[in-house]
Design an enzyme around this catalytic site. Structure first.
Site, PDB file in Angstrom:
ATOM      1  N   LYS A 107       0.856  -1.249   0.005  1.00 64.58           N
ATOM      2  CA  LYS A 107       0.118  -0.070   0.133  1.00 64.58           C
ATOM      3  C   LYS A 107       0.845   1.314  -0.208  1.00 64.58           C
ATOM      4  O   LYS A 107       1.945   1.330   0.772  1.00 64.58           O
ATOM      5  CB  LYS A 107      -0.861   0.071   1.314  1.00 64.58           C
TER       6      LYS A 107
ATOM      7  N   SER B 248      -9.806   1.822   3.171  1.00 66.52           N
ATOM      8  CA  SER B 248      -8.872   2.506   2.402  1.00 66.52           C
ATOM      9  C   SER B 248      -7.936   1.673   1.573  1.00 66.52           C
ATOM     10  O   SER B 248      -7.274   2.030   0.596  1.00 66.52           O
ATOM     11  CB  SER B 248      -8.108   3.521   3.334  1.00 66.52           C
TER      12      SER B 248
ATOM     13  N   SER C 155      -9.688  -0.589   7.390  1.00 63.38           N
ATOM     14  CA  SER C 155      -9.201  -0.461   6.045  1.00 63.38           C
ATOM     15  C   SER C 155      -8.559  -1.448   5.414  1.00 63.38           C
ATOM     16  O   SER C 155      -8.260  -1.548   4.384  1.00 63.38           O
ATOM     17  CB  SER C 155      -8.463   0.778   6.078  1.00 63.38           C
TER      18      SER C 155
END
Lengths: 505, 488
Positions: A79, A154, A178
């Site tokens: 990420k 997210s 997330s």
């Protein structure tokens, strides 16, 4: 069966048996990304060349008989919120669009040490704030199961790339859900570890007391493998727990005996999608069939979780994001434009004959801060900075921040009490399957409620795992989550694996 | 003109003498090339996290104990938030409502007794990280500003006093005593030029009026670059506030607290922008750092390791060594190494007064003359002790002791060999009598003058005696000559 259809554990066996090389595996994934990511948009950047070089190095080491790390040759997507030396680390924000980290986060360093092949950087909501990945400043990410829908967020890119078989393993972060929510919406497995189990050093902070880095993968076994590689005490993170981390991959296939699973009746109340409810109840039946005892438990303060979360997280975010001021790094507004703007304002005030107003025009420095931050941050980030700054202001602090901390303590106590009766708690992870892109993005309150089932684990600091339990009639993944007491990731993974194994058979 | 009392409280920031910064491993050394002593943590890069320097906490606790502060069992770190280019994180890690140490005291006194000894209450002493250094091209108005982040994250102890000081003399005495204490503890080098010690003063007046006591608005004075500047600024500010009160009649509460900067060249305080004063720092506990817990065991250990404080040492010198308070003060002010030297000299010679005189006078004089530091003194304490003992035993005439002392420093030899080289030895009394008789016989006029009451005429003989025997003690020569003349 194509290489990318295998689980990471299976790929690892093939690599170890020298049936396939790390370069071949990396090439297979790069080809898959080239074919699929145009429509999905999971990656912000694919680091193909570097990945192939790393893969070649693993192959060389293997050929030379040198010791190899746990993830030797396995591609891992990261990420875009974890610092990686020499690479852009943008947090999907204009603010850090050109920020190249001069150092490795501990998790990235551990992946490198484990001989993982870092294949690319995945899309996310800006600074991990959001639940749909639509808050990325750069691109949307689409749900591989339905391109009109969101992958969640997210860590939307992190989940979508696993679901679309563009990476076998993926690193996400979970501040209020997330990792688990996108894993649930994309039909993969996602683990949020105990707060302090995985180092936050080099993780660009959103809400420091809630943020945790964790693994996403297509199976529980793979999740355990990646978790084993990244967990462990880190002296550079003062909130890291000074405990030995178990070898999760070695125990994940051992079923738990005399398992007691807690369920919370309120979790199945109004608002839960019927198909989702049926699938989660199906998961409960699976555990019953495996001999688990199902016990109703009470988490009376859970209903205040979202409210407390949306005070604490923005408070910490407003402070953590202060450093993005355009002075030392990151986006800086055009100085000539700022000067011109101020000069025009002064001239305008003087033309009106308002000398006081002309003198009151702010300094270049203040306007530079204001402009840089206005231009650099997206709407959701600004919203949370404002909420946090407001809640921490003199006169409001006690009513908001301190009150929220009290709720947080009560939620933790609820879990302590519940876990004295049960080994794991089972709950939905989202109220409904993946939602349409654009549906919630303009309704912040509805978007915040997406976190309903997930925020309490973050507030309590306990580990939780999200895993699939079926598909909707329209072909969307359905998932559920398991929660465990602090540091019981091993129990969580073994419990999750039991269900996965049973459902497969 | 009505009477007024000046009310002063001081905030002292001291950089603690740790090798590394408060929350990272970077060096705290002063004077390096700008921005060379930095890392992701003190640069405030995305993702970097602080790790507390336990040594800084140890030094702060030690200082707290030395100031008789309470050390709470539980304290924490808070973020103080504001934007400034020398603050790369956008917040300073400090301590807000639970300081590491609080409620202490420091006694101040004046050797010249211009004020009575008093106890100044210490509100708190808390730890925080220093900011970087900005240099502005102010002349040009809009030139570049430069930022050096070497200092960012250096541990600072902020020591806040209650408003217990009443004039610039007391303020100076407080600062001197505090600096001495910090130096004796070894917690800071207290170098004001390098910014390791910084002072802000809060001052207002209590004015006696027929209608009762009136307090003027509190002013914070910044930019105080020396203790002398503190004194001057306080004197100036008291007068300025009195004038302002006469002109405006503004009382405490009727005007906001303002900040004024001291201009050392102009000898004036000047108003600074008060905008920052109203800032809301939005303090909240730093979620990246664990609270600091000090156990009773740690505290007991710290207490046991606490070195004697200057006040205790002065007391010891007057009580055990019978020095005058003045001498004790002078000796302690010279610092711990000199004091240790003193104790070693006394251990050798047993004469504290003589040791004190040699150290506070002769050694200081010769160091100054030779332009050397005490640490460079080429005279071990045992040798000075021996010198003093030789004088006391009469083996070395007092008159020649300085000569021997200087020669010992020049040569690095001990007293005995220097005396041998210089041909110094004790002179037998009979030898001295013979010498005096010889001189008197050769100088009948001197004998006559003395008999006629002009005793100072002996002086001429003393010079001659020294020539014939350099070891002759002039005082004894004088006595013997007078005795012999009286018998004539």
């Amino acid at each position: 069966m194509a290489l990318v259809d295998l689980s990471a554990t299976e790929q690892r066996a093939k690599l170890n048996a020298r049936e396939v090389t790390a370069v071949e595996l990396a090439q297979a994934y790069l080809a898959r990304i080239a074919a699929k990511d145009g429509e999905i948009g999971a990656f912000l950047r694919v680091t193909g060349e570097a990945a192939l070089a790393q893969a070649a190095e693993v192959d060389r080491k293997r050929a030379a008989g040198e010791p190899l790390g746990l993830l030797a040759g396995l591609p891992v997507a990261v990420k875009d919120v974890l610092c990686q030396q020499g690479e852009l680390t943008t947090c999907a924000s204009r603010m850090l669009e050109h920020f190249r980290s001069p150092y490795d986060s501990t998790v990235v360093a551990k992946l490198k040490a484990a001989d993982a092949v870092l294949i690319g950087r995945t899309n996310m909501d800006e600074f991990a704030m959001g639940g749909s990945t639509e808050n990325s400043a750069f691109q949307p990410t689409r749900n591989p199961h339905d391109l009109t829908r969101s992958p969640g967020g997210s860590s939307g890119g992190a989940a979508a790339c696993v679901a679309a078989k563009m990476a076998p393993l993926s690193i996400g972060t979970d501040t209020g859900g997330s990792i688990r929510q996108p894993a649930g919406l994309c039909g993969c497995v996602g683990l949020k570890p105990t707060y302090g189990r995985v180092s936050r050093y080099g993780l660009v902070a959103f809400a420091s007391s809630l943020d945790q880095v964790g693994p996403l993968a297509s199976t529980v076994e793979d999740t355990a493998l990646l978790m084993e590689a990244i967990a462990g005490h880190d002296p550079r993170d003062s909130t890291s727990l000074p405990v030995e981390s178990p070898k999760f991959s070695q125990t994940v296939n051992q079923p738990l005996k005399d398992l007691r699973i807690g369920i919370v009746p309120e979790h199945f109340a109004a608002g839960l999608d019927p198909e989702m409810e049926a699938a989660v109840r199906g998961a409960i039946e699976v555990y019953k069939s495996l001999g688990a005892k199902i016990v109703e438990v009470d988490l009376p303060h859970g209903k205040y979780g979202v409210a407390a979360y949306y005070v604490i997280a923005p408070c910490e975010a407003s402070s953590n994001l202060s450093r993005y001021d355009g002075i030392h790094y990151g986006h800086r507004a055009s100085e000539p434009a700022v000067e011109a703007e101020l000069a025009a304002e002064r001239a305008e005030a003087l033309a009106r004959g308002d000398k006081a107003a002309a003198e009151a025009v702010e300094s270049t420095l203040v306007r530079l801060y204001r402009r840089s931050r206005t231009e650099g941050f997206g709407a959701e980030v600004k919203r949370r900075i404002m909420i946090g700054a407001y809640a921490l202001s003199a006169g409001y602090y006690d009513a908001y921040y301190l009150k929220a901390l009290k709720v947080r303590r009560l939620i933790r106590q609820d879990f302590d009490r519940a876990f004295s009766q049960v080994d794991l708690i089972l709950s939905p992870v989202t109220a409904a399957p993946a939602f349409k892109l654009g549906k919630l993005v303009d309704d912040p309150l509805q978007m915040y409620l997406v976190d309903l089932y997930t925020v309490t684990a973050n507030l309590a600091g306990i580990p939780a795992i999200s895993l699939p339990c079926g598909m909707s009639k329209s072909g969307l993944p359905l998932g559920f989550q398991l929660l465990a007491p602090p540091l019981e990731e091993e129990r969580l993974l073994r419990g999750a694996r039991m269900c996965e194994e049973k459902r497969k058979s | 003109m009505p009477d007024y009392t000046t009310i002063i409280g001081l905030e002292v920031h001291v950089q603690l003498a740790t090798h590394s910064k408060l929350f990272c491993g970077c060096s705290t050394r002063f004077g390096a090339e700008p921005n060379t002593q930095t890392c992701p943590v003190c640069l405030g890069l995305p993702g970097a996290l602080p790790v507390m320097n336990a040594e800084a906490v140890r030094l702060a606790v030690m200082t707290g104990l030395a100031l008789d502060c309470e050390i709470p069992a539980y304290t924490k770190w808070d973020r103080k938030q504001y934007f400034y280019p020398d603050l790369p994180k956008g917040y300073q890690i400090s301590q807000y409502d639970l300081p590491l140490t609080q409620k202490g005291r420091l006694e101040i006194r004046d050797d010249k007794e211009r004020f009575a000894s008093k106890e100044v209450r210490i509100t708190r002493a808390h730890l925080e990280e220093d900011a970087g250094k900005s240099s502005h091209d102010e002349a040009a108005g809009k030139g570049d500003s430069l930022i050096d982040l070497n200092r960012t994250g250096t541990p600072l102890l902020e020591i806040v006093s209650e408003p217990d000081l009443r004039n610039s003399l007391e303020a100076r005495a407080y600062l001197d005593e505090l600096k001495l204490l910090l130096t004796y503890l070894g917690v800071s080098d207290c170098n004001m030029q390098e910014g390791s010690l910084r002072v802000d003063a809060n001052v207002n007046l209590h004015i006696e009026t027929p209608a009762g006591k009136v307090a003027t608005p509190i002013v914070e004075i910044k930019n105080l670059n020396s203790f002398r500047a503190v004194e001057r600024a306080l004197d100036y500010e008291a007068q300025r506030q009195f004038r302002e009160w006469e002109e405006t009649g503004k009382k405490l509460g009727e005007a906001p607290k303002t900040t004024r900067g001291w201009d050392d060249v102009a000898g004036k305080t000047k108003a600074q922008r008060s905008k920052e004063e109203s800032a809301d720092y939005r303090y909240f506990p730093d979620p990246d750092l664990a609270p600091v817990r000090t156990s009773p065991e740690q505290l007991a250990k710290a207490r046991a390791e606490l070195p004697p404080r200057p006040a205790e040492l002065r007391e010891q010198l007057t009580r055990e060594h019978k020095l005058s308070p003045y001498d004790a003060g002078v000796l302690v002010n010279l610092g711990r190494p000199v004091l240790d030297y003193f104790f070693a000299v006394v251990a050798k010679c047993g004469d504290a007064k003589a040791a004190c005189n040699w150290i506070t006078q002769d050694i200081q004089r010769t160091l100054k003359y030779r332009d050397r530091e005490f640490a460079e003194l080429n005279l071990p304490a045992e040798r000075l002790g021996e010198l003093i003992a030789l004088v006391a035993k009469g083996e070395l005439p007092t008159a020649r002791s300085r000569e021997v002392f200087e020669a010992m420093i020049d040569s690095g030899d001990d007293a005995h060999s220097v005396m041998q080289q210089l041909g110094i030895g004790a002179v037998d009394e009979s030898e001295l009598i013979a010498l005096c008789q010889e001189l008197l016989a050769a100088n009948p006029r001197v004998v006559d003058d003395v008999k006629n009451g002009k005793q100072q005429a002996i002086g001429a003989l003393i010079g001659q005696a020294k020539k014939k025997n350099p070891n002759a003690d002039p005082a004894r020569i004088r006595e013997l000559c007078l005795e012999l003349i009286a018998k004539m």
